[in-house]
Design an enzyme around this catalytic site. Structure first.
Site, PDB file in Angstrom:
ATOM      1  N   ASP A   1      -7.779   3.020   8.827  1.00 51.74           N
ATOM      2  CA  ASP A   1      -6.766   2.121   8.313  1.00 51.74           C
ATOM      3  C   ASP A   1      -7.292   0.708   8.560  1.00 51.74           C
ATOM      4  O   ASP A   1      -7.936   0.449   9.563  1.00 51.74           O
ATOM      5  CB  ASP A   1      -5.468   2.356   9.092  1.00 51.74           C
TER       6      ASP A   1
ATOM      7  N   ASP B   1      -2.380   3.795  13.536  1.00 55.99           N
ATOM      8  CA  ASP B   1      -1.645   3.283  14.690  1.00 55.99           C
ATOM      9  C   ASP B   1      -0.642   4.258  15.293  1.00 55.99           C
ATOM     10  O   ASP B   1       0.003   3.945  16.268  1.00 55.99           O
ATOM     11  CB  ASP B   1      -0.962   1.960  14.331  1.00 55.99           C
TER      12      ASP B   1
ATOM     13  N   ASP C   1       1.260   5.228  10.518  1.00 54.78           N
ATOM     14  CA  ASP C   1       0.280   6.133   9.933  1.00 54.78           C
ATOM     15  C   ASP C   1       0.498   7.585  10.343  1.00 54.78           C
ATOM     16  O   ASP C   1      -0.317   8.440  10.034  1.00 54.78           O
ATOM     17  CB  ASP C   1      -1.137   5.712  10.343  1.00 54.78           C
TER      18      ASP C   1
END
Lengths: 125, 705
Positions: free
Chosen positions: B390, B588, B592
């Site tokens: 990410d 995180d 996510d």
């Protein structure tokens, strides 16, 4: 072939048969749990194996297994219930309790870390 | 510990805390003590067996020259003397079996009652078969064919000694393997300075309660988790997160118990104590992981469940083969080979290979702030083909920083920044805050704007130092009839680099542009490189537009970018990627979470003291991507190590057992002595544990400087 040798051969083969039967074919009987305040409980002595090593429980109700290790051999230091993601260290002479609620019919095996000592919980409907 | 009597505490709570913490610690202490006792006990048994073994061995080979040393014992060795010495050997070997080898018999018998058999069974059978055969041969030699009635008590004594020594060394090596937990617990502070009724008192860490104000001085260890209420400092969190640089902390920031204060002083409010602290959770996770099974170990289970009885069967078959087809004296050959097969087989090495490596690998991970949930996660992590990162907060710091200040002709950089930052001073917008913070870091003395208006979607219109200052986008400029064309090119360039650029106008003319951007974490580049070097594809996923995303990706060396992905679609993207091999997703843990769950391995970047992140297979205690690289490295190393041990153990048994049975005898006349078999058996299980211990010295590229 003399009689002595024949006897030795027969004895050897019989021994092999005995080993196969005793260690592999023999079916162990399960031990029923006792009901204590809504829990299905059993106490398992750990010494060179789990005693009893087959425990029969009913599904859907919480189970408490009290492990009591009575030896210092490191092999049995830990009991692992791989299928339900639980494990516990078993200090010698202490009782350690594993608690879970089986939701499905089937078998929940447990063993020492190395897989030498084995037992199982049979979950009945 | 002197505790003032004035304090008022709910006693139940203190007690509960104390119990929780002390049980954790004493469990490990006790375990260490138990290992120590076991080791000392085994070594005692070994020395006894070894002491007996020496004379027994000397007697077993009466043809050796020492018998004939002139006048030392006897001039001539008579049959009766040898027989007498053998009887003596047999007698002294009994206590070796009863004391040194006791656990083989009790363990083997206990297993037997459960219809199972283990290493104890094999050693008990092997040593006692040798002893019984020797005794029968000695007492009633007549029942055996000519030349076979030779006792070999030395096998019983020496094999017992060797195997017990092997067990002792194994206990010691195992203790080292699981040292990680011990080290973690040793990190815990023993006492804490807390404020109670306005007085500072020192209390044991177990008695710190949630809400207590804890005082931390330079060099102190942080006793529990909490939030800073006063003061500031920088903290060395390396012991928990693996992050080597000290982290600056100010009021409102989280502190983690067991980390080390450097030079500042501060007070913090305890938020987590006892078993809730990050450290306690880490210990719990590591213990759980060590007790789990790697899928590869399940294959071994099948083998180890049939192993020992199979060896017994092979031993009997060996005996029968030799007695039927072997050379003379057939019985002696048959008995020796049968015993050797029992002794050489080493089920322990097979069973221990994977768990030992797992324990060492998981512990090693924890040392660097990488918490692997279980053996399955470790094994899967070693097989990953793709890593999806990410962007925001994972590759980047997750908050914008001032990156560029570009003055238009006739303006100074310093003034431009001063005006822009002053204009933004009262704005709460994160981009504005980034400009303010950037200016302050550069030492600018900001001026309070006399008028301030935020225009949504445009920027801010303010009056600073008597001048009308505008900070915002091109729409804000045209709205105020400012000709921004001379800096439009610069703004476009900055945007091309993935930055958010803003125009600044002072008194109606364009003064320049400032840009802020979410900057990448310093170590992301190295981490990506290490991951790529291991042969994994690295993909960046983000909700940002393609241009911004590409700019960041280029900087960290990522070629493949999935941009403009809505948060709810991340899991779908991960699902698609799984078609090409196992996918690890790094995020995180909160936003996510669905993508982390969807991935084969979800890596959650830890947020301070929240350790047990549900969606994560692997939790990274520090925000650094190096943790991801390290997790993959240590997983690969651990699996490689486990496979080596497993291969060695299988190879040892599949080669050792036939050789012990004498398959080489017809070709080379080679036969293994049971004593050599005992030594080999002991060595093989030590080798497995020692191999696992090598992982403790594993050097990761992720942390190479």
């Amino acid at each position: 072939m003399n009689i002595g040798l024949l006897f030795v051969n027969l004895a050897g083969l019989a021994l092999i048969g005995l080993i196969v039967w005793y260690f592999w074919l023999y079916r162990r009987e399960g031990v029923q749990v006792t009901e204590v305040g809504g829990f299905q409980e059993a106490t398992i002595t750990v010494k060179g194996g789990y005693d009893p090593d087959v425990i029969v429980v009913k599904k859907g109700r919480p189970v408490r297994l009290h492990f009591n290790r009575k030896e210092s051999s490191m092999c049995s230091e830990m009991v692992v219930f791989d299928g339900i993601g639980q494990s516990a260290k078993l200090p010698e002479g202490e009782t350690v309790t594993i608690e879970f609620t089986p939701e499905q019919k089937g078998e929940i095996p447990f063993q020492c870390q190395m897989g030498m000592l084995r037992g199982k919980v049979i979950v009945e409907a | 510990m002197a505790i003032p009597k004035t304090r008022i505490l709910p006693p139940e709570q203190i007690e509960a805390n104390a119990i929780l913490q002390s049980t954790e610690h004493s469990d490990v202490d006790e375990e260490t003590a138990a290992h120590r006792r076991e080791y000392v006990g085994l070594m005692g048994k070994f020395w006894f067996a070894a002491a007996v073994s020496i004379p027994v061995m000397l007697v077993a080979y009466p043809e050796l020259p020492w018998f004939y040393l002139p006048n030392l014992f006897v001039r001539e060795v008579s049959e009766t003397l040898i027989r007498g010495l053998f009887i003596l050997s047999g007698l002294v070997t009994l206590p070796v079996m009863a004391y040194s080898g006791r656990q083989f018999f009790t363990g083997g018998w206990a297993a037997f009652k459960h219809h199972s058999a283990d290493m104890n069974t094999l050693i008990a059978l092997g040593t006692s078969a040798a002893w019984i055969y020797s005794s029968v041969a000695l007492l009633i030699p007549g029942i055996f064919p000519e030349g076979t009635a030779t006792p070999f008590y030395d096998v019983t004594a020496v094999v017992t000694a060797l195997v017990v020594l092997g067990q002792a060394l194994e206990v010691r090596a195992k203790g080292q393997t699981s040292q990680a937990i011990r080290k973690l617990l040793d990190l815990q502070a023993k006492t804490a300075h807390v404020l109670r009724d306005g007085n500072e008192i020192e209390i044991p860490v177990e008695e710190v309660l949630v809400g207590d104000i804890v005082i931390v001085r330079p060099g102190d260890k942080i006793p529990v988790d909490g939030e800073i209420t006063e003061g500031a400092s920088s903290l060395d969190e390396s012991m928990v997160t693996g992050e080597s640089m000290p982290i600056d902390k100010k009021v409102g920031d989280e502190v983690i118990g067991a980390t080390m204060n450097t030079t500042g002083s501060f007070k913090f409010r305890a938020t987590k104590v006892g078993k809730d602290t990050a450290l306690a959770q880490i210990v719990k996770m590591v213990q759980d992981a060590m007790g789990s099974k790697a899928p590869i170990a399940r294959l071994v289970d099948v083998v180890s469940s049939i192993f020992v009885p199979a060896v017994m069967v092979i031993s009997i078959l060996t005996f029968l083969t030799w007695i039927n087809f072997g050379p003379s004296p057939a019985l002696a050959f048959a008995i020796v080979t049968g015993v050797t097969v029992l002794i050489i087989a080493c089920p322990c090495a097979v069973g221990m290979a994977v768990p030992m490596s797992l324990v060492a690998g998981v512990g090693k991970g924890a040392e660097h702030g990488v918490l692997i949930r279980n053996g399955e996660a470790l094994q899967t992590a070693s097989q990953l083909k793709t890593i999806v990162l990410d962007k925001t907060g994972t590759i980047t710091k997750g908050k914008p920083e001032l990156t560029d200040v570009i003055p238009a002709h006739g303006f100074e950089e310093k003034n431009l920044l001063l005006y822009a930052a002053s204009a933004d001073w009262r704005s709460e917008h994160p981009l504005a805050q980034a400009i303010v913070h950037g200016a302050q870091t550069q030492g600018a003395q900001l001026i309070e704007p006399s008028s301030f208006e935020a225009v949504p979607g445009h920027g801010v219109e303010t009056v600073v130092d008597g001048k009308k200052v505008l900070v915002g986008n091109s729409r804000l400029m045209s709205r105020n009839n400012v000709d921004a064309s001379k800096i439009a090119g610069e703004v476009e360039r900055l945007q091309g680099e993935g930055k958010t650029a803003m125009y600044v106008a002072v008194d109606g003319s364009a003064a320049g542009a400032v840009a802020v951007a979410d900057t990448i974490k310093e170590d992301s580049i190295q981490a990506v490189k290490v991951i790529k070097d291991m042969g994994l594809e690295v993909i960046m996923i983000t909700g940002d537009n393609e241009r911004t995303a590409r700019a960041i990706a280029r900087k960290v060396g990522i070629e493949r970018v999935l941009a403009e992905v809505l948060p709810e679609d991340k899991a779908t993207e991960v699902h698609m990627l799984k078609k090409n091999g196992k996918v690890g997703m790094v995020g995180d843990g909160i936003n996510d979470a669905p993508a982390l769950v969807e991935a084969n391995i979800g890596f959650a970047i830890g947020t301070g003291t929240d350790v047990a992140i549900e969606a994560a297979d692997i939790t990274l205690m520090s925000g650094s991507l190096k943790g991801v690289a390290y997790a993959i490295e240590i997983s690969k190393a651990t699996m490689r190590n486990a496979k080596q041990s497993l291969f060695a153990a299988f190879a040892y048994n599949t080669l050792g057992i036939p050789v012990a049975a004498g398959v080489l005898f017809p070709f080379f006349g080679l036969l293994l002595s049971p004593i050599i078999a005992g030594a080999a058996m002991a060595a093989s299980s030590i080798t497995v544990v020692t191999n696992a211990n090598r992982l403790r010295f594993f050097k990761a590229r992720a942390f190479a400087s």
